[in-house]
Design an enzyme around this catalytic site. Sequence first.
Site, short mmCIF file in Angstrom:
data_model
loop_
_atom_site.label_atom_id
_atom_site.label_comp_id
_atom_site.label_asym_id
_atom_site.label_seq_id
_atom_site.Cartn_x
_atom_site.Cartn_y
_atom_site.Cartn_z
N ASN A 85 0.86 -1.19 0.00
CA ASN A 85 0.00 0.00 0.00
C ASN A 85 0.89 1.24 0.00
O ASN A 85 1.54 1.54 1.01
CB ASN A 85 -0.89 -0.02 1.25
CG ASN A 85 -1.74 1.23 1.39
OD1 ASN A 85 -1.87 2.01 0.45
ND2 ASN A 85 -2.30 1.43 2.57
N TRP A 86 0.94 1.92 -1.14
CA TRP A 86 1.84 3.07 -1.26
C TRP A 86 1.24 4.32 -0.62
O TRP A 86 1.90 5.35 -0.53
CB TRP A 86 2.14 3.35 -2.74
CG TRP A 86 2.96 2.28 -3.41
CD1 TRP A 86 3.35 1.07 -2.90
CD2 TRP A 86 3.49 2.32 -4.75
NE1 TRP A 86 4.08 0.36 -3.82
CE2 TRP A 86 4.17 1.10 -4.97
CE3 TRP A 86 3.43 3.26 -5.78
CZ2 TRP A 86 4.81 0.82 -6.18
CZ3 TRP A 86 4.07 2.97 -6.98
CH2 TRP A 86 4.75 1.76 -7.17
N LYS A 87 -0.01 4.27 -0.25
CA LYS A 87 -0.72 5.42 0.35
C LYS A 87 -0.58 6.64 -0.57
O LYS A 87 -0.47 6.48 -1.77
CB LYS A 87 -0.20 5.69 1.76
CG LYS A 87 -0.15 4.42 2.62
CD LYS A 87 0.00 4.69 4.06
CE LYS A 87 0.18 3.37 4.80
NZ LYS A 87 0.04 3.49 6.22
N HIS B 85 -9.50 0.71 5.23
CA HIS B 85 -8.19 0.97 5.86
C HIS B 85 -8.40 1.94 7.03
O HIS B 85 -9.22 2.85 6.97
CB HIS B 85 -7.23 1.57 4.83
CG HIS B 85 -5.82 1.60 5.31
ND1 HIS B 85 -5.36 2.55 6.20
CD2 HIS B 85 -4.77 0.78 5.07
CE1 HIS B 85 -4.08 2.31 6.46
NE2 HIS B 85 -3.70 1.23 5.79
N GLU C 275 -6.77 4.38 8.06
CA GLU C 275 -6.60 5.81 7.75
C GLU C 275 -7.87 6.38 7.14
O GLU C 275 -8.21 7.55 7.35
CB GLU C 275 -5.37 6.01 6.84
CG GLU C 275 -4.09 5.84 7.64
CD GLU C 275 -2.90 5.31 6.85
OE1 GLU C 275 -2.94 5.33 5.61
OE2 GLU C 275 -1.93 4.86 7.49
N GLU D 205 -5.32 -5.49 10.73
CA GLU D 205 -4.34 -4.43 10.92
C GLU D 205 -4.64 -3.70 12.22
O GLU D 205 -5.48 -2.79 12.25
CB GLU D 205 -4.42 -3.42 9.76
CG GLU D 205 -4.14 -4.01 8.40
CD GLU D 205 -3.52 -2.97 7.48
OE1 GLU D 205 -2.36 -3.16 7.10
OE2 GLU D 205 -4.16 -1.97 7.18
N GLY E 178 2.14 2.10 10.76
CA GLY E 178 3.06 3.23 10.59
C GLY E 178 3.77 3.63 11.87
O GLY E 178 4.39 4.70 11.94
N SER F 71 3.30 -2.31 10.38
CA SER F 71 4.76 -2.27 10.56
C SER F 71 5.44 -3.58 10.17
O SER F 71 6.33 -4.05 10.87
CB SER F 71 5.11 -1.86 12.00
OG SER F 71 4.60 -0.56 12.26
N GLY G 2 2.81 -1.35 4.32
CA GLY G 2 2.72 0.07 3.99
C GLY G 2 4.10 0.63 3.69
O GLY G 2 4.64 0.43 2.61
N GLY G 3 4.70 1.30 4.68
CA GLY G 3 5.97 2.00 4.51
C GLY G 3 7.04 1.21 3.78
O GLY G 3 7.72 1.73 2.89
C1 PEP Z 1 -0.83 -0.09 5.94
O1 PEP Z 1 -0.75 0.92 5.28
O2 PEP Z 1 -1.82 -0.81 5.81
C2 PEP Z 1 0.26 -0.44 6.84
C3 PEP Z 1 0.18 -1.57 7.49
O3 PEP Z 1 1.29 0.46 6.99
P1 PEP Z 1 2.72 0.17 7.68
O4 PEP Z 1 3.25 -1.13 7.10
O5 PEP Z 1 3.56 1.33 7.30
O6 PEP Z 1 2.50 0.05 9.14
#
Ligand code: PEP
Length: 264
Positions: free
Chosen positions: A9-11, A96, A98, A180, A186, A225, A246-247
Amino acid sequence: MGKKLVVGNWKMNLLREDAKQLSGAMVNMLGACYNECNVVIAPPYTAFEVVRTCIEDSNIELAAQNVFSSTSGAFTGEVSPPMLLDAGCRWVILGHSERRYILGENDEQIRQKLLLSVSSGLKVILCVGETGKQREDAVSDSEDAASRKELLFSPIKAQIESALGSIGEQLIADIVIAYEPVWAIGTGENATSFEIAEIHRCIRELLTRMFPACGNEVKILYGGSVKTVNIAGIMSADEVNGVLVGGESLSAGSFVKIIKSVGG
Ligand code: PEP
């Protein structure tokens, strides 16, 4: 159950040139024929076309990070499931945290988006998870391990029941659940294998109750994470069928290491 799944997920990151470099590097490092596990990436809409071109000769599939719950019409700023399919997208991430907590999306909106998405032919990654406060409350308000587990699972159960309550068993094959924990997204703070397995087992039990014929086949991903350094521990937990990253998916090297670790 089929192959494991890794979703990136590049957000709201990367201009088109950077998106092109990243997806090109991923394909090169992974090898165009790689198919030990399924790989999906979710760039922002503006980068769809460049990313789609970079991945078209590979097994990587394209996802959107959101969609609207109507097919077309006067909904300024929104994008519909047929538009995503038309843009070469096969998947959409829904629910999600966010979107739930920053953009105010509620369970009913997620239910409607999910229903239209799967009936339009998109595959859905449905994100669910408890907040840090909900986890703390479950620990402090419970008297024993069983009631702690029940309290802890209750917000996640409510999210799944709301989103999937009106889905026919024939559509469930196109849905993946991503657990999640909100406190792990994040933050660099990932859930332990024990915490992951505990919730994934509860999700599996719920899915098999709701969908007796196919609930066992639904993939359950962990997200929060996920990194190269913790991927092995995460994948060793019970009922983990892949990860949502994500990141770390913004680095081709790290993302490919995660994919290869999941693919075995
Ligand atoms: C996400 O965006 O769903 C996520 C899990 O982000 P991260 O891996 O950065 O925690």
